[in-house]
Design an enzyme around this catalytic site. Sequence first.
Site, PDB file in Angstrom:
ATOM      1  N   ASP A  35       0.854  -1.189   0.000  1.00 28.64           N
ATOM      2  CA  ASP A  35       0.000   0.000   0.000  1.00 28.64           C
ATOM      3  C   ASP A  35       0.892   1.242   0.000  1.00 28.64           C
ATOM      4  O   ASP A  35       1.891   1.314   0.719  1.00 28.64           O
ATOM      5  CB  ASP A  35      -0.910  -0.013   1.241  1.00 28.64           C
ATOM      6  CG  ASP A  35      -2.058   0.981   1.107  1.00 28.64           C
ATOM      7  OD1 ASP A  35      -3.210   0.528   0.994  1.00 28.64           O
ATOM      8  OD2 ASP A  35      -1.799   2.209   1.120  1.00 28.64           O
ATOM      9  N   ILE A  36       0.509   2.229  -0.782  1.00 27.36           N
ATOM     10  CA  ILE A  36       1.325   3.439  -0.922  1.00 27.36           C
ATOM     11  C   ILE A  36       1.278   4.289   0.349  1.00 27.36           C
ATOM     12  O   ILE A  36       2.179   5.095   0.593  1.00 27.36           O
ATOM     13  CB  ILE A  36       0.840   4.253  -2.156  1.00 27.36           C
ATOM     14  CG1 ILE A  36       1.950   5.153  -2.681  1.00 27.36           C
ATOM     15  CG2 ILE A  36      -0.425   5.034  -1.854  1.00 27.36           C
ATOM     16  CD1 ILE A  36       1.657   5.739  -4.056  1.00 27.36           C
ATOM     17  N   ASN A  96     -13.000  -3.234   2.141  1.00 25.38           N
ATOM     18  CA  ASN A  96     -14.031  -2.210   2.215  1.00 25.38           C
ATOM     19  C   ASN A  96     -14.887  -2.290   0.956  1.00 25.38           C
ATOM     20  O   ASN A  96     -14.386  -2.601  -0.126  1.00 25.38           O
ATOM     21  CB  ASN A  96     -13.391  -0.823   2.306  1.00 25.38           C
ATOM     22  CG  ASN A  96     -12.508  -0.684   3.535  1.00 25.38           C
ATOM     23  OD1 ASN A  96     -12.914  -1.068   4.634  1.00 25.38           O
ATOM     24  ND2 ASN A  96     -11.309  -0.165   3.368  1.00 25.38           N
ATOM     25  N   GLU A 104     -12.277   3.365  -1.296  1.00 23.76           N
ATOM     26  CA  GLU A 104     -11.758   4.461  -2.141  1.00 23.76           C
ATOM     27  C   GLU A 104     -11.518   4.016  -3.573  1.00 23.76           C
ATOM     28  O   GLU A 104     -11.757   4.782  -4.510  1.00 23.76           O
ATOM     29  CB  GLU A 104     -10.436   4.987  -1.556  1.00 23.76           C
ATOM     30  CG  GLU A 104     -10.585   5.732  -0.254  1.00 23.76           C
ATOM     31  CD  GLU A 104      -9.227   6.057   0.367  1.00 23.76           C
ATOM     32  OE1 GLU A 104      -8.211   6.043  -0.357  1.00 23.76           O
ATOM     33  OE2 GLU A 104      -9.201   6.299   1.580  1.00 23.76           O
ATOM     34  N   VAL A 105     -10.972   2.820  -3.730  1.00 23.91           N
ATOM     35  CA  VAL A 105     -10.618   2.346  -5.071  1.00 23.91           C
ATOM     36  C   VAL A 105     -11.614   1.265  -5.480  1.00 23.91           C
ATOM     37  O   VAL A 105     -11.703   0.213  -4.831  1.00 23.91           O
ATOM     38  CB  VAL A 105      -9.177   1.786  -5.085  1.00 23.91           C
ATOM     39  CG1 VAL A 105      -8.832   1.281  -6.490  1.00 23.91           C
ATOM     40  CG2 VAL A 105      -8.173   2.852  -4.640  1.00 23.91           C
ATOM     41  N   HIS A 109     -10.072  -5.454  -3.520  1.00 23.88           N
ATOM     42  CA  HIS A 109      -8.749  -5.715  -2.943  1.00 23.88           C
ATOM     43  C   HIS A 109      -8.915  -6.077  -1.480  1.00 23.88           C
ATOM     44  O   HIS A 109      -9.809  -5.587  -0.789  1.00 23.88           O
ATOM     45  CB  HIS A 109      -7.822  -4.503  -3.085  1.00 23.88           C
ATOM     46  CG  HIS A 109      -8.405  -3.216  -2.610  1.00 23.88           C
ATOM     47  ND1 HIS A 109      -9.326  -2.500  -3.351  1.00 23.88           N
ATOM     48  CD2 HIS A 109      -8.219  -2.512  -1.460  1.00 23.88           C
ATOM     49  CE1 HIS A 109      -9.675  -1.411  -2.679  1.00 23.88           C
ATOM     50  NE2 HIS A 109      -9.034  -1.389  -1.523  1.00 23.88           N
ATOM     51  N   HIS A 111      -6.935  -5.953   2.094  1.00 27.79           N
ATOM     52  CA  HIS A 111      -5.812  -5.377   2.833  1.00 27.79           C
ATOM     53  C   HIS A 111      -5.293  -6.442   3.804  1.00 27.79           C
ATOM     54  O   HIS A 111      -6.074  -6.981   4.602  1.00 27.79           O
ATOM     55  CB  HIS A 111      -6.261  -4.181   3.679  1.00 27.79           C
ATOM     56  CG  HIS A 111      -6.832  -3.025   2.929  1.00 27.79           C
ATOM     57  ND1 HIS A 111      -6.173  -1.812   2.805  1.00 27.79           N
ATOM     58  CD2 HIS A 111      -8.012  -2.861   2.281  1.00 27.79           C
ATOM     59  CE1 HIS A 111      -6.927  -0.962   2.125  1.00 27.79           C
ATOM     60  NE2 HIS A 111      -8.047  -1.577   1.797  1.00 27.79           N
TER      61      HIS A 111
HETATM   62  P1  AMP Z   1      -9.852   1.244   0.063  1.00 30.86           P
HETATM   63  O1  AMP Z   1     -10.228   2.469   0.844  1.00 30.86           O
HETATM   64  O2  AMP Z   1     -10.186  -0.019   0.770  1.00 30.86           O
HETATM   65  O3  AMP Z   1     -10.390   1.301  -1.350  1.00 30.86           O
HETATM   66  O4  AMP Z   1      -8.267   1.235  -0.004  1.00 30.86           O
HETATM   67  C1  AMP Z   1      -7.536   1.797  -1.054  1.00 30.86           C
HETATM   68  C2  AMP Z   1      -6.084   1.711  -0.671  1.00 30.86           C
HETATM   69  O5  AMP Z   1      -5.311   1.887  -1.839  1.00 30.86           O
HETATM   70  C3  AMP Z   1      -5.620   2.771   0.329  1.00 30.86           C
HETATM   71  O6  AMP Z   1      -5.081   2.118   1.488  1.00 30.86           O
HETATM   72  C4  AMP Z   1      -4.556   3.545  -0.437  1.00 30.86           C
HETATM   73  O7  AMP Z   1      -3.477   3.958   0.373  1.00 30.86           O
HETATM   74  C5  AMP Z   1      -4.134   2.549  -1.485  1.00 30.86           C
HETATM   75  N1  AMP Z   1      -3.577   3.119  -2.710  1.00 30.86           N
HETATM   76  C6  AMP Z   1      -4.081   4.125  -3.454  1.00 30.86           C
HETATM   77  N2  AMP Z   1      -3.305   4.347  -4.531  1.00 30.86           N
HETATM   78  C7  AMP Z   1      -2.300   3.451  -4.473  1.00 30.86           C
HETATM   79  C8  AMP Z   1      -1.163   3.164  -5.290  1.00 30.86           C
HETATM   80  N3  AMP Z   1      -0.911   3.862  -6.415  1.00 30.86           N
HETATM   81  N4  AMP Z   1      -0.326   2.169  -4.915  1.00 30.86           N
HETATM   82  C9  AMP Z   1      -0.562   1.463  -3.781  1.00 30.86           C
HETATM   83  N5  AMP Z   1      -1.616   1.679  -2.977  1.00 30.86           N
HETATM   84  C10 AMP Z   1      -2.468   2.660  -3.310  1.00 30.86           C
END
Ligand code: AMP
Length: 125
Positions: A35-36, A96, A104-105, A109, A111
């Site tokens: 994770d970034i 999530n 968010e994404v 995925h 975690h």
């Molecule tokens: P979620 O809120 O469960 O969708 O988590 C999205 C996760 O993606 C967050 O923990 C971010 O820090 C992570 N994230 C967003 N962009 C990147 C990226 N380019 N590389 C790695 N992790 C990312």
Amino acid sequence: MAYTYDPQNIFARILRGEIPNKTVIETEHTLAFHDINPGAPVHVLVVPKGAYVCFDHFAGQASELEIVDFHRTAAKVCAMMDVAPDAGDGYRAITNAGENGVQEVPHYHLHIIGGRHLGRMLGKA
Ligand code: AMP
């Protein structure tokens, strides 16, 4: 209602190689990377390569091959990161989904978070 997948989401771009990632392990159907913005010393995201929006989309629609590959890869991540409780101190696996889940994404995925004590899972809202 059917899910609509946004092919421009950041994980889709990572999977296409348009954005770099710190890969932990890659298989035919799964990519795991750091994770970034880690929330703990270990914070790895396990991502299926298929176009699935969230957990129930993946669990309901992915092929058995994809589902098995995803979970076997997640298990390997736990071992590789030394957080599996048989040899390490444990971890939390979280996913999530949607607005209330604060996703968010919009690409499914998992975690894998560990490396420190994580406290109780949820505060009482
Ligand atoms: P979620 O809120 O469960 O969708 O988590 C999205 C996760 O993606 C967050 O923990 C971010 O820090 C992570 N994230 C967003 N962009 C990147 C990226 N380019 N590389 C790695 N992790 C990312």
